[in-house]
Design a protein around this motif. Structure first.
Motif, PDB file in Angstrom:
ATOM      1  N   THR A 160       0.847  -1.192   0.000  1.00  0.00           N
ATOM      2  CA  THR A 160       0.000   0.000   0.000  1.00  0.00           C
ATOM      3  C   THR A 160       0.881   1.240   0.000  1.00  0.00           C
ATOM      4  O   THR A 160       1.887   1.285   0.722  1.00  0.00           O
ATOM      5  CB  THR A 160      -0.927   0.028   1.224  1.00  0.00           C
ATOM      6  N   VAL A 161       0.516   2.213  -0.815  1.00  0.00           N
ATOM      7  CA  VAL A 161       1.207   3.492  -0.839  1.00  0.00           C
ATOM      8  C   VAL A 161       0.201   4.584  -0.461  1.00  0.00           C
ATOM      9  O   VAL A 161      -0.874   4.678  -1.072  1.00  0.00           O
ATOM     10  CB  VAL A 161       1.803   3.801  -2.227  1.00  0.00           C
ATOM     11  N   ILE A 162       0.530   5.372   0.556  1.00  0.00           N
ATOM     12  CA  ILE A 162      -0.295   6.505   0.974  1.00  0.00           C
ATOM     13  C   ILE A 162       0.514   7.766   0.723  1.00  0.00           C
ATOM     14  O   ILE A 162       1.614   7.923   1.252  1.00  0.00           O
ATOM     15  CB  ILE A 162      -0.675   6.402   2.460  1.00  0.00           C
ATOM     16  N   GLU A 163      -0.042   8.649  -0.096  1.00  0.00           N
ATOM     17  CA  GLU A 163       0.676   9.862  -0.473  1.00  0.00           C
ATOM     18  C   GLU A 163      -0.155  11.091  -0.122  1.00  0.00           C
ATOM     19  O   GLU A 163      -1.294  11.237  -0.588  1.00  0.00           O
ATOM     20  CB  GLU A 163       0.986   9.858  -1.962  1.00  0.00           C
ATOM     21  N   ALA A 164       0.406  11.966   0.709  1.00  0.00           N
ATOM     22  CA  ALA A 164      -0.229  13.237   1.043  1.00  0.00           C
ATOM     23  C   ALA A 164       0.482  14.344   0.279  1.00  0.00           C
ATOM     24  O   ALA A 164       1.686  14.574   0.467  1.00  0.00           O
ATOM     25  CB  ALA A 164      -0.165  13.496   2.550  1.00  0.00           C
ATOM     26  N   ALA A 165      -0.249  15.023  -0.579  1.00  0.00           N
ATOM     27  CA  ALA A 165       0.330  16.089  -1.390  1.00  0.00           C
ATOM     28  C   ALA A 165       0.744  17.263  -0.510  1.00  0.00           C
ATOM     29  O   ALA A 165       0.274  17.411   0.619  1.00  0.00           O
ATOM     30  CB  ALA A 165      -0.686  16.546  -2.435  1.00  0.00           C
ATOM     31  N   PRO A 166       1.645  18.116  -0.981  1.00  0.00           N
ATOM     32  CA  PRO A 166       2.054  19.281  -0.186  1.00  0.00           C
ATOM     33  C   PRO A 166       0.857  20.086   0.303  1.00  0.00           C
ATOM     34  O   PRO A 166      -0.101  20.329  -0.434  1.00  0.00           O
ATOM     35  CB  PRO A 166       2.920  20.083  -1.175  1.00  0.00           C
ATOM     36  N   ASN A 167       0.901  20.447   1.592  1.00  0.00           N
ATOM     37  CA  ASN A 167      -0.104  21.290   2.251  1.00  0.00           C
ATOM     38  C   ASN A 167      -1.485  20.642   2.340  1.00  0.00           C
ATOM     39  O   ASN A 167      -2.471  21.324   2.628  1.00  0.00           O
ATOM     40  CB  ASN A 167      -0.222  22.644   1.552  1.00  0.00           C
ATOM     41  N   SER A 168      -1.585  19.358   2.146  1.00  0.00           N
ATOM     42  CA  SER A 168      -2.869  18.671   2.254  1.00  0.00           C
ATOM     43  C   SER A 168      -3.137  18.256   3.694  1.00  0.00           C
ATOM     44  O   SER A 168      -2.245  18.262   4.551  1.00  0.00           O
ATOM     45  CB  SER A 168      -2.900  17.445   1.342  1.00  0.00           C
ATOM     46  N   ARG A 169      -4.403  17.883   3.965  1.00  0.00           N
ATOM     47  CA  ARG A 169      -4.833  17.445   5.292  1.00  0.00           C
ATOM     48  C   ARG A 169      -5.704  16.213   5.116  1.00  0.00           C
ATOM     49  O   ARG A 169      -6.563  16.168   4.240  1.00  0.00           O
ATOM     50  CB  ARG A 169      -5.644  18.528   6.011  1.00  0.00           C
ATOM     51  N   GLY A 170      -5.515  15.220   5.984  1.00  0.00           N
ATOM     52  CA  GLY A 170      -6.369  14.048   5.873  1.00  0.00           C
ATOM     53  C   GLY A 170      -6.079  13.000   6.923  1.00  0.00           C
ATOM     54  O   GLY A 170      -5.051  13.045   7.619  1.00  0.00           O
ATOM     55  N   LEU A 171      -7.041  12.048   7.038  1.00  0.00           N
ATOM     56  CA  LEU A 171      -6.920  10.909   7.944  1.00  0.00           C
ATOM     57  C   LEU A 171      -7.195   9.655   7.140  1.00  0.00           C
ATOM     58  O   LEU A 171      -8.227   9.558   6.457  1.00  0.00           O
ATOM     59  CB  LEU A 171      -7.908  11.044   9.108  1.00  0.00           C
ATOM     60  N   VAL A 172      -6.277   8.692   7.204  1.00  0.00           N
ATOM     61  CA  VAL A 172      -6.408   7.424   6.493  1.00  0.00           C
ATOM     62  C   VAL A 172      -6.406   6.297   7.512  1.00  0.00           C
ATOM     63  O   VAL A 172      -5.492   6.205   8.342  1.00  0.00           O
ATOM     64  CB  VAL A 172      -5.268   7.220   5.479  1.00  0.00           C
ATOM     65  N   VAL A 173      -7.452   5.453   7.465  1.00  0.00           N
ATOM     66  CA  VAL A 173      -7.561   4.302   8.359  1.00  0.00           C
ATOM     67  C   VAL A 173      -7.390   3.035   7.535  1.00  0.00           C
ATOM     68  O   VAL A 173      -8.128   2.812   6.561  1.00  0.00           O
ATOM     69  CB  VAL A 173      -8.922   4.280   9.081  1.00  0.00           C
ATOM     70  N   LEU A 174      -6.412   2.207   7.889  1.00  0.00           N
ATOM     71  CA  LEU A 174      -6.220   0.885   7.290  1.00  0.00           C
ATOM     72  C   LEU A 174      -6.711  -0.145   8.294  1.00  0.00           C
ATOM     73  O   LEU A 174      -6.095  -0.335   9.347  1.00  0.00           O
ATOM     74  CB  LEU A 174      -4.754   0.641   6.956  1.00  0.00           C
ATOM     75  N   ARG A 175      -7.812  -0.805   7.968  1.00  0.00           N
ATOM     76  CA  ARG A 175      -8.479  -1.706   8.913  1.00  0.00           C
ATOM     77  C   ARG A 175      -8.443  -3.128   8.387  1.00  0.00           C
ATOM     78  O   ARG A 175      -8.730  -3.376   7.213  1.00  0.00           O
ATOM     79  CB  ARG A 175      -9.916  -1.246   9.128  1.00  0.00           C
ATOM     80  N   GLY A 176      -8.089  -4.071   9.262  1.00  0.00           N
ATOM     81  CA  GLY A 176      -8.072  -5.472   8.901  1.00  0.00           C
ATOM     82  C   GLY A 176      -9.047  -6.269   9.739  1.00  0.00           C
ATOM     83  O   GLY A 176      -9.045  -6.152  10.972  1.00  0.00           O
ATOM     84  N   THR A 177      -9.896  -7.082   9.084  1.00  0.00           N
ATOM     85  CA  THR A 177     -10.873  -7.903   9.790  1.00  0.00           C
ATOM     86  C   THR A 177     -10.894  -9.299   9.183  1.00  0.00           C
ATOM     87  O   THR A 177     -10.446  -9.523   8.050  1.00  0.00           O
ATOM     88  CB  THR A 177     -12.287  -7.301   9.703  1.00  0.00           C
ATOM     89  N   GLY A 178     -11.436 -10.248   9.938  1.00  0.00           N
ATOM     90  CA  GLY A 178     -11.617 -11.603   9.449  1.00  0.00           C
ATOM     91  C   GLY A 178     -10.336 -12.418   9.470  1.00  0.00           C
ATOM     92  O   GLY A 178      -9.356 -12.079  10.134  1.00  0.00           O
ATOM     93  N   ASP A 179     -10.335 -13.511   8.701  1.00  0.00           N
ATOM     94  CA  ASP A 179      -9.181 -14.406   8.632  1.00  0.00           C
ATOM     95  C   ASP A 179      -8.110 -13.819   7.737  1.00  0.00           C
ATOM     96  O   ASP A 179      -8.396 -13.158   6.731  1.00  0.00           O
ATOM     97  CB  ASP A 179      -9.594 -15.774   8.086  1.00  0.00           C
ATOM     98  N   ALA A 180      -6.852 -14.096   8.084  1.00  0.00           N
ATOM     99  CA  ALA A 180      -5.744 -13.608   7.263  1.00  0.00           C
ATOM    100  C   ALA A 180      -4.448 -14.294   7.663  1.00  0.00           C
ATOM    101  O   ALA A 180      -4.240 -14.622   8.838  1.00  0.00           O
ATOM    102  CB  ALA A 180      -5.591 -12.099   7.401  1.00  0.00           C
ATOM    103  N   ARG A 181      -3.605 -14.507   6.666  1.00  0.00           N
ATOM    104  CA  ARG A 181      -2.184 -14.789   6.856  1.00  0.00           C
ATOM    105  C   ARG A 181      -1.486 -13.845   5.886  1.00  0.00           C
ATOM    106  O   ARG A 181      -1.305 -14.165   4.707  1.00  0.00           O
ATOM    107  CB  ARG A 181      -1.835 -16.246   6.582  1.00  0.00           C
ATOM    108  N   LEU A 182      -1.125 -12.689   6.374  1.00  0.00           N
ATOM    109  CA  LEU A 182      -0.753 -11.575   5.508  1.00  0.00           C
ATOM    110  C   LEU A 182       0.583 -10.983   5.913  1.00  0.00           C
ATOM    111  O   LEU A 182       0.813 -10.668   7.083  1.00  0.00           O
ATOM    112  CB  LEU A 182      -1.829 -10.484   5.590  1.00  0.00           C
ATOM    113  N   SER A 183       1.468 -10.803   4.928  1.00  0.00           N
ATOM    114  CA  SER A 183       2.682 -10.017   5.093  1.00  0.00           C
ATOM    115  C   SER A 183       2.575  -8.837   4.139  1.00  0.00           C
ATOM    116  O   SER A 183       2.283  -9.019   2.952  1.00  0.00           O
ATOM    117  CB  SER A 183       3.926 -10.843   4.768  1.00  0.00           C
ATOM    118  N   GLU A 184       2.783  -7.623   4.647  1.00  0.00           N
ATOM    119  CA  GLU A 184       2.571  -6.451   3.811  1.00  0.00           C
ATOM    120  C   GLU A 184       3.558  -5.344   4.130  1.00  0.00           C
ATOM    121  O   GLU A 184       4.157  -5.289   5.207  1.00  0.00           O
ATOM    122  CB  GLU A 184       1.147  -5.918   3.985  1.00  0.00           C
ATOM    123  N   ASN A 185       3.698  -4.447   3.155  1.00  0.00           N
ATOM    124  CA  ASN A 185       4.456  -3.208   3.309  1.00  0.00           C
ATOM    125  C   ASN A 185       3.527  -2.036   3.040  1.00  0.00           C
ATOM    126  O   ASN A 185       2.720  -2.073   2.106  1.00  0.00           O
ATOM    127  CB  ASN A 185       5.636  -3.162   2.343  1.00  0.00           C
TER     128      ASN A 185
END
Length: 406
Positions: A160-185
């Motif tokens: 996943t790539v999250i990019e905030a542009a210059p002078n921007s404002r925001g909130l990003v929620v990454l939520r995981g639910t349920g079954d998983a066997r996950l490796s991530e960057n």
């Protein structure tokens, strides 16, 4: 530079040179530990790392046998199922300035924030086919919630790539639910003058395994609030690294975790002050209850020789609710310049404050409720800093559900 080509030729974390920092090989072998965090070996190629044994500095606290398929096995790197909700906090209407899309692994926006320092992250990087891109633009506040679910029991990779542009404002929620066997960057790029909050919320099922490496790079006068909330899952390991790369950048790294019986929740935090007049505050709090409940927190802060005027502090607090638990807490601080505003660290693990408990019970509050009030007061400090009333309310309810078993 493409993702396949990105790597950093540094000393291996397993076989550093004998003369490094004046150390000589031990009598039982040639192993010499890397003494400076920034000198660890890094690569996007899984084959650059030796197989994981559990004796490596980055794995010695982890139950590596539980997730051997994520460190050494083949991973499914196809798109994972996600749901995204974009809204303005004030009235719930759709907000401009947020876009969620998919990009190929050869996209130039991949690889800007950081490079894996361990094999699980490198395996995920070598395996993913497309990356989820979340872009935030515009000066008005906005919120996007990205939910991953239905991943199943097969080992998977994500990026996943999250990019905030210059002078921007925001909130990003990454939520995981349920079954998983996950490796991530997860890569987070905060542009000049931007203010971004990222919440990593782990609400996985009881048998889920989740290994995540977060890499953040902050531009000039940029601010990042990074919050890790780990409640569900059998093994959850979220390691955020923040590079304060330009003057005036500022990070507030927060964490909340609640480990139940048989649950392993781990966080290894790294903050690299690499520019003048940067600031960091790291606060992680956790509670543990039940047999074999385990938490791990490792906090590394490196103040580079160019990072004059740095102001840094990190702390970890753990509250033990029952016997049979274990909390490892390891703060580390490296300073390469004497011209700083301040730097410090603290760590504490203990049981209930008997005086607080007595005070509440003396006023007619039953012991069970009094214990929940103490724990709630201890942990909600982190929740209150999220900045989203809706999310804070939901997390308070989840925390209350956890406390019903204490």
């Amino acid at each position: 530079m493409t993702a396949q080509m990105t790597s950093t030729p540094q000393r291996s974390s397993n076989l550093a040179t004998a003369e490094q920092h004046g150390f000589r090989p031990h009598s039982d072998g040639a192993f010499v530990p890397v003494q400076t965090r920034s000198e660890r070996f890094r690569s996007v190629n899984v084959d650059g790392f030796a197989p994981v044994t559990g004796r490596e500095h980055e794995w010695k606290y982890s139950p590596v046998a539980v997730f051997a398929d994520l460190t050494s096995g083949d991973l499914d790197g196809s798109r994972i199922e996600v749901e995204s909700t974009i809204r303005e906090p004030q009235d719930g209407a759709d907000a401009p300035g947020v876009d969620v899309s998919w990009i190929g692994r050869d996209d130039a926006r991949i690889g800007r924030a950081g490079v894996p320092e361990e094999r699980a992250a490198a395996n995920a990087w070598s395996s993913f086919g497309e990356a989820l891109l979340v872009t935030v633009t515009g000066e008005d506040e906005k919120t996007v919630v990205v939910t991953r679910h239905g991943l199943g029991a097969a080992p998977r990779a994500a990026h996943t790539v999250i990019e905030a542009a210059p002078n921007s404002r925001g909130l990003v929620v990454l939520r995981g639910t349920g079954d998983a066997r996950l490796s991530e960057n997860v890569e987070i790029v905060v542009g000049e003058g931007a203010s971004l909050t990222v919440v990593a919320l782990q609400e996985w099922s009881d048998d889920a395994v989740h290994l995540a490496s977060h890499f953040a790079r902050l531009g000039r006068d940029a601010f990042l609030k990074h919050i890790v909330v780990s409640l569900g899952g059998k093994v959850v390991r979220v390691n955020p690294s923040t590079h304060l790369a330009e003057q005036g950048s500022d990070v507030e790294a927060l964490g909340l975790y609640f480990a139940d019986a048989g649950q392993h929740l781990e966080q290894q935090v790294f903050v690299h002050h690499d520019a003048p007049h940067t600031r960091s505050r790291v606060t992680y709090k956790g509670a543990l209850q039940g047999d074999a409940a385990r938490s791990v927190w490792v906090g590394d802060v490196l103040i580079g020789n160019a990072a004059t005027g740095t102001d840094s502090y990190e702390q970890n607090r753990n509250l033990v609710l029952t016997d049979g638990t274990r909390a490892d807490s390891v703060p580390n601080l490296e300073i390469e310049t004497g011209d700083i505003v301040g730097a410090g660290h603290a760590s504490a693990t203990g049981r209930f404050d008997d005086e607080q408990l007595f005070y509440l019970m003396a006023r007619g509050i039953p012991e069970g409720e009094a214990r929940r009030l103490v724990v709630r007061g201890f942990l909600t400090e982190i929740i209150q800093k999220i900045g989203s009333p809706e999310l804070e309310e939901r997390l308070n309810a989840a925390l209350e559900a956890e406390l019903q078993g204490s």
